[in-house]
Design an enzyme around this catalytic site. Sequence first.
Site, PDB file in Angstrom:
ATOM      1  N   ASN A 131       0.473   2.018   5.967  1.00 47.70           N
ATOM      2  CA  ASN A 131       1.203   1.140   5.059  1.00 47.70           C
ATOM      3  C   ASN A 131       1.984   0.157   5.905  1.00 47.70           C
ATOM      4  OD1 ASN A 131       2.723  -0.057   3.028  1.00 47.70           O
ATOM      5  ND2 ASN A 131       4.210   1.623   2.951  1.00 47.70           N
ATOM      6  N   GLY A 132       1.731  -1.151   5.713  1.00 51.33           N
ATOM      7  CA  GLY A 132       2.449  -2.153   6.481  1.00 51.33           C
ATOM      8  C   GLY A 132       1.513  -3.205   7.029  1.00 51.33           C
ATOM      9  N   CYS A 144      12.619  -2.837   4.152  1.00 55.95           N
ATOM     10  CA  CYS A 144      12.267  -3.960   3.278  1.00 55.95           C
ATOM     11  C   CYS A 144      13.134  -3.933   2.023  1.00 55.95           C
ATOM     12  CB  CYS A 144      10.796  -3.875   2.896  1.00 55.95           C
ATOM     13  SG  CYS A 144      10.287  -5.094   1.668  1.00 55.95           S
ATOM     14  N   GLY A 156      -0.736  -0.096  -4.998  1.00 58.20           N
ATOM     15  CA  GLY A 156      -2.025  -0.682  -4.672  1.00 58.20           C
ATOM     16  C   GLY A 156      -3.088  -0.242  -5.644  1.00 58.20           C
ATOM     17  N   ASP A 186      14.918 -11.038 -14.408  1.00 58.44           N
ATOM     18  CA  ASP A 186      13.734 -10.703 -13.620  1.00 58.44           C
ATOM     19  C   ASP A 186      14.189 -10.395 -12.199  1.00 58.44           C
ATOM     20  OD1 ASP A 186      11.115 -10.193 -13.083  1.00 58.44           O
ATOM     21  OD2 ASP A 186      10.371 -12.182 -13.564  1.00 58.44           O
ATOM     22  N   ASP A 187      13.291  -9.763 -11.427  1.00 59.71           N
ATOM     23  CA  ASP A 187      13.709  -9.327 -10.095  1.00 59.71           C
ATOM     24  C   ASP A 187      13.457 -10.356  -9.015  1.00 59.71           C
ATOM     25  OD1 ASP A 187      10.906  -8.832 -10.203  1.00 59.71           O
ATOM     26  OD2 ASP A 187      11.366  -6.812 -10.861  1.00 59.71           O
ATOM     27  N   CYS A 190       6.445 -13.492   4.455  1.00 64.29           N
ATOM     28  CA  CYS A 190       6.549 -12.134   4.989  1.00 64.29           C
ATOM     29  C   CYS A 190       5.310 -11.837   5.822  1.00 64.29           C
ATOM     30  CB  CYS A 190       6.660 -11.121   3.848  1.00 64.29           C
ATOM     31  SG  CYS A 190       6.683  -9.402   4.415  1.00 64.29           S
ATOM     32  N   CYS A 212      15.866  -5.500   5.877  1.00 67.41           N
ATOM     33  CA  CYS A 212      15.120  -6.686   6.304  1.00 67.41           C
ATOM     34  C   CYS A 212      15.345  -7.744   5.239  1.00 67.41           C
ATOM     35  CB  CYS A 212      13.628  -6.387   6.443  1.00 67.41           C
ATOM     36  SG  CYS A 212      12.646  -7.880   6.807  1.00 67.41           S
ATOM     37  N   SER A 243       9.854  -3.466 -13.706  1.00 66.67           N
ATOM     38  CA  SER A 243      10.775  -3.357 -12.581  1.00 66.67           C
ATOM     39  C   SER A 243      12.115  -4.036 -12.818  1.00 66.67           C
ATOM     40  CB  SER A 243      10.121  -3.937 -11.319  1.00 66.67           C
ATOM     41  OG  SER A 243       9.670  -5.257 -11.563  1.00 66.67           O
ATOM     42  N   CYS A 246      12.642 -12.610   4.142  1.00 63.94           N
ATOM     43  CA  CYS A 246      12.104 -13.491   3.109  1.00 63.94           C
ATOM     44  C   CYS A 246      13.194 -14.321   2.444  1.00 63.94           C
ATOM     45  CB  CYS A 246      11.331 -12.692   2.058  1.00 63.94           C
ATOM     46  SG  CYS A 246      12.281 -11.421   1.211  1.00 63.94           S
ATOM     47  N   CYS A 258       0.839  -1.201   0.000  1.00 58.57           N
ATOM     48  CA  CYS A 258       0.000   0.000   0.000  1.00 58.57           C
ATOM     49  C   CYS A 258       0.871   1.245   0.000  1.00 58.57           C
ATOM     50  CB  CYS A 258      -0.979   0.059   1.171  1.00 58.57           C
ATOM     51  SG  CYS A 258      -2.064  -1.370   1.300  1.00 58.57           S
ATOM     52  N   TYR A 264      12.107  -4.326  -6.146  1.00 58.76           N
ATOM     53  CA  TYR A 264      10.895  -4.425  -6.948  1.00 58.76           C
ATOM     54  C   TYR A 264       9.809  -3.384  -6.696  1.00 58.76           C
ATOM     55  CZ  TYR A 264       6.312  -6.201  -8.341  1.00 58.76           C
ATOM     56  OH  TYR A 264       5.054  -6.321  -8.836  1.00 58.76           O
TER      57      TYR A 264
END
Length: 483
Positions: free
Chosen positions: A112-113, A246, A38, A355-356, A392, A447, A293, A450, A12, A252
């Site tokens: 956001n989060g 993040c 979003g 790709d990312d 995540c 972070c 991206s 993931c 978001c 991305y």
Amino acid sequence: MLAEIRSLNEECGVFGVWGHEQASQIAYYGLHALQHRGQEGAGIVGTDGEVLKAQKGEGLVNEVFTLEKLAAMKGKAAIGHVRYATAGGGGLENVQPLLFNSTSGSLAVAHNGNLVNANQLRVHLEKQGSIFQTTSDTEVLAHLIKRSGYDDVEESVKSALTLLKGAYAFVLLTEDKMMVALDPNGLRPLSIGRLGDAWVVASETCAFDIIGAELVRSVEPGEFLTISDEGLQLDKFSYAGKRSICTMEYVYFSRPDSEIDGINIHTARKRLGKQLAREVMIEADVVTGVPDSSISAAIGFSEESGIPYELGLIKNRYVGRTFIQPSQDLREQGVKMKLSPVRKVVEGKRVVMVDDSIVRGTTSRRIVKMLKEAGAAEVHVVISSPPIKNPCFYGIDTSTSGELIAANHSAEEMRELIGADSLTFLSVQGMVESIGRREEGPDCGHCLACFTGNYPTDIYPDTKLPHEKEFVQTGGSLIGKGV
């Protein structure tokens, strides 16, 4: 961010402006710049100093708002939100900003989060008599504020924030002030800027560019800002923890023209591509990136490897990100609508497809298939991030490892599943060094949960792993039944 990132779904975006005579219109343009974060819903709440007015709806920014709606929201301040339903489900009631009215005044909240202790707090509040109107974890903050016991709204908000765990960038609005807060680990991006005499705040700096605002700085972890007619006041609601932005924001999520902590996203992605070329040796004829991206990383890979870069894949500009579709079936169909191979570029060629990320693997498989159907002799997939092996809990919709192809298959099995001639991921160290953050420690303020499974915050027992297994985090590891 899923299905090779095109399936990873964003957290978001939030925007706020104080001190501008056309605040709601400014918020509209700011949200338009954040649309990539979003597409399921958008909302704006504005104030004229006496009352808060809200406009929100499901869909894209330009579908939700009209000139008439914006003109009706006259005032000097506004906050806005674009939403992807990572937690709490869809529905108009969950579209933010959430607006609350009481005898002591009104409060609007944009978030956001994701709060990892939201369920615990919700159960506690319901036992005390709270009745929730949404399934969004954002509403938890409003109830905590009301029950804080402080008469002053700023003290109430700061007290409530100390009870939250997880990732959050909040922008709050009352009749006479705007408040801004970032979680103690700084997991989400948030910046503040100036537009003439007005103050603006946004999830990404690209929102400042579209409205002509000047970036001042990033909001610091644990920081609490109050903006009113008296100006900007700086405070802390918590001691800053270990910075843990993040990493996928760099890889991305964020737009290439945005900056996070002074690092341009496009430049960082080019460095990721260059490092990837140094880590893998591939004999090929052409390099192409998956729009949009991955283009920056593909350019970097081409420059470092010496293999020519070409537009081997074209994006249909009239189709949104495939993760706009909540179901996997619709996401898969969206790949065909979104991307087309350029036959004359790839036909008979050994293609490096940059790709990312790979999340579920569905999109990667379909793109590889399209390239080979267009005549590519070989397709070598290179990923500008490490394998995503862990869920995540901070606002991205990969809450179970069952969704993640890398959590359940070896690299060779993944290569076979997507149909590539080779598959290579960037190393964790190479990724961190290439992005270029300067914080001390091996993760340099990222972070990496993931990728590595080391979560920067506690994860609570009511947060579930795959198959609904309960777990807690101890010393950066996950411990639980069957885990």
